[in-house]
Every structure is written in C-alpha cells, then in structure tokens.
Write a protein that holds these residues in place. Structure first.
Motif, PDB file in Angstrom:
ATOM      1  N   SER A   1      -9.047 -12.862 -60.715  1.00  0.00           N
ATOM      2  CA  SER A   1      -9.317 -13.507 -59.426  1.00  0.00           C
ATOM      3  C   SER A   1      -9.212 -15.030 -59.535  1.00  0.00           C
ATOM      4  O   SER A   1      -9.628 -15.624 -60.533  1.00  0.00           O
ATOM      5  CB  SER A   1     -10.715 -13.126 -58.934  1.00  0.00           C
ATOM      6  N   PRO A   2      -8.672 -15.690 -58.500  1.00  0.00           N
ATOM      7  CA  PRO A   2      -8.639 -17.158 -58.501  1.00  0.00           C
ATOM      8  C   PRO A   2     -10.016 -17.776 -58.262  1.00  0.00           C
ATOM      9  O   PRO A   2     -10.194 -18.980 -58.464  1.00  0.00           O
ATOM     10  CB  PRO A   2      -7.679 -17.483 -57.349  1.00  0.00           C
ATOM     11  N   GLU A   3     -10.986 -16.942 -57.847  1.00  0.00           N
ATOM     12  CA  GLU A   3     -12.332 -17.448 -57.578  1.00  0.00           C
ATOM     13  C   GLU A   3     -13.159 -17.427 -58.865  1.00  0.00           C
ATOM     14  O   GLU A   3     -13.356 -16.364 -59.466  1.00  0.00           O
ATOM     15  CB  GLU A   3     -13.016 -16.595 -56.513  1.00  0.00           C
ATOM     16  N   PRO A   4     -13.660 -18.575 -59.307  1.00  0.00           N
ATOM     17  CA  PRO A   4     -14.454 -18.619 -60.548  1.00  0.00           C
ATOM     18  C   PRO A   4     -15.657 -17.683 -60.525  1.00  0.00           C
ATOM     19  O   PRO A   4     -15.991 -17.070 -61.543  1.00  0.00           O
ATOM     20  CB  PRO A   4     -14.890 -20.087 -60.637  1.00  0.00           C
ATOM     21  N   THR A   5     -16.304 -17.561 -59.356  1.00  0.00           N
ATOM     22  CA  THR A   5     -17.490 -16.704 -59.276  1.00  0.00           C
ATOM     23  C   THR A   5     -17.135 -15.255 -59.566  1.00  0.00           C
ATOM     24  O   THR A   5     -17.850 -14.561 -60.299  1.00  0.00           O
ATOM     25  CB  THR A   5     -18.144 -16.813 -57.886  1.00  0.00           C
ATOM     26  N   LYS A   6     -16.021 -14.789 -59.018  1.00  0.00           N
ATOM     27  CA  LYS A   6     -15.633 -13.399 -59.250  1.00  0.00           C
ATOM     28  C   LYS A   6     -15.228 -13.167 -60.702  1.00  0.00           C
ATOM     29  O   LYS A   6     -15.449 -12.083 -61.250  1.00  0.00           O
ATOM     30  CB  LYS A   6     -14.504 -13.002 -58.299  1.00  0.00           C
ATOM     31  N   ARG A   7     -14.642 -14.171 -61.328  1.00  0.00           N
ATOM     32  CA  ARG A   7     -14.324 -14.013 -62.753  1.00  0.00           C
ATOM     33  C   ARG A   7     -15.609 -13.870 -63.568  1.00  0.00           C
ATOM     34  O   ARG A   7     -15.661 -13.123 -64.545  1.00  0.00           O
ATOM     35  CB  ARG A   7     -13.493 -15.198 -63.250  1.00  0.00           C
TER      36      ARG A   7
ATOM     37  N   GLU B   1      -9.105  -5.283 -51.618  1.00  0.00           N
ATOM     38  CA  GLU B   1      -9.127  -6.527 -52.403  1.00  0.00           C
ATOM     39  C   GLU B   1      -7.781  -7.218 -52.325  1.00  0.00           C
ATOM     40  O   GLU B   1      -6.756  -6.600 -52.542  1.00  0.00           O
ATOM     41  CB  GLU B   1      -9.461  -6.195 -53.864  1.00  0.00           C
TER      42      GLU B   1
END
Length: 251
Positions: free
Chosen positions: A198-204, A251
């Motif tokens: 994911s490009p989103e840090p939180t999801k990583r 997703e």
C-alpha cells in the motif's frame, strides 16, 4: 623328422585344457544395463501402484520398507498429497517474522527441509490413527526452529511475559490452523500483500501489526514494538478487522 599337424589343424591332445569352475568361483554373467533399467522401472511402477491412495499412516510405515523402490514411492506419494498442507503450516509460522522480506521463499525452503527429513522422522512415528496431526506437528516444529534461529524465540504466551515450550507452541499452532480453512489462510495472505504494498504508511504498518498479533503478542507488546499507545492499538485492531471483512475487490 618330427611329425607336425597339417597347417591350420591342432591335434586334440595339443589343445590346452582349462579347469572347470563351479560354485562361487564361476565368473558372473556380464551386466546388462538395459535389463537392469527395465527391472528397476518395473519395480518402481509396481511400488507406485502399491502406495497410491494409501492412508498417510501406511505411507509413513512404508518409508521404512526394506525395498528402496517402495520407500521412494511412499515418500513421493506423501509429497504429492501433503506438500500444500505442510507449506501452509510452515508459512503461517514464518510470515509472523515481520521484518522478513520474502516469507514465501523461506517457507518453501523450510517445507523442503520437512520432506527431506521425513524418512528419518517417520521412524519415530507412533501416533496410530493421527498421522496427519503428527505430520502437521513435524512441519510446525521445523518452522518454529527456523523462526528461533532467525529471531531468537519461537513464541510467547498471551501476555508476552514468558517463552513456551516448542511442543506446546507447535500444538497451539496446529490447533489454530486446523480450525481455519486453507482458503481463508491464503485469503489473509493476499490481504497482507495488499497492505505491504500500500502507498499509505499506516496500512503498511497494519501488516506489521497483524504479524505481531498472529504471533500471540499482547496489546502492550504490540504497542511497545510499534510505538503506539494502548488506545491506538485497539483502534487499529477495529480498523484492521473492518478491512479484512471487506471483499478483496474493494481494495
């Protein structure tokens, strides 16, 4: 003048006589590689027919046969039918190492170790009627040992306060996985791959959270490792559950 036999003729009395060999001194017939290959192929085919469809417990016993062809056929049948079962259990353990970049490759390597060592392990098989459970435990123990070699531990209790024995950890993992369908495990892994990419840090970071949660870490331990407060840990858990409940195509 000495009498000589006609040219090209040898008198019977002049012929050399060779001792007749008998018993073990008789020379062995020359080897026939083609005949040997055919015999081996027939033995292999016969062994393969003999083991096809046999229960796992019988395959484990046949791996101890005095016939090499039977041992190899039993091993091959076991590999064909149970490789996915072994790999799934191994992968479940290995993927809990959050910093491991390629858990699938490591899981494949560990699964290979399980099958390479299976003939020796089968000599200790005593779980009559529970062959699949026994094989799953062998797979999980092998994976836990690899995890311990990589991380320094194989598991912790629910509160994260103490180490548990290898046997207890293996039993717990096998019980957990037996309660979950293999398709569900693969679905979870696909979702984890989405989170890691994911490009989103939180999801990583959610992927790291799930790995720690699956590993049995407490909320306090997860928070300490990820630098999160107790409230954030619980909030993330709710969000992750909602994410996992969504259809994959969303997703």
């Amino acid at each position: 003048m000495e009498h000589l036999p006609p040219d090209g003729a040898i008198e019977e009395s002049a012929r050399p006589t060779w001792p007749r060999l008998a018993g073990p001194e008789r020379p062995a017939p020359a080897a026939d590689p083609v005949a040997d290959a055919v015999a081996d192929a027939v033995a292999d085919a016969d062994a393969a027919r003999h083991v096809r469809g046999r229960p796992l417990g019988e395959l484990l016993l046949l791996m101890q046969s005095t016939r090499a062809a039977m041992r190899e056929a039993a091993w091959a049948e076991c590999y064909r039918r149970y490789h996915e079962v072994v790999w799934t259990r191994v992968f479940y353990v290995i993927r809990s190492i959050s910093w491991l970049p390629e858990p699938r490759e490591v899981a494949a390597d560990v699964a290979s170790d399980v099958f390479v060592g299976l003939p020796d392990a089968a000599r200790h098989y005593r779980e009559q009627g529970r062959a699949e459970w026994w094989l799953k435990q062998v797979a999980v123990r092998t994976a836990l040992r690899r995890k311990a070699a990589l991380t320094g531990r194989w598991a912790s209790d629910a509160a994260g306060r103490r180490s548990v024995s290898l046997d207890d950890a293996a039993d717990e993992v096998v019980q957990e996985l037996d309660a979950v369908e293999p398709e569900e495990l693969m679905e979870l892994e696909r979702r984890l791959e989405l989170l890691r990419a994911s490009p989103e840090p939180t999801k990583r970071r959610w992927a790291e959270f799930i790995a720690l949660y699956v590993d049995g870490c407490s909320f306090q331990e997860i928070g300490a490792r990820l630098g999160l407060s107790d409230g954030t840990v619980r909030n993330w858990l709710c969000q992750i559950r909602k994410f996992l409940a969504q259809p994959l195509t969303a997703e």
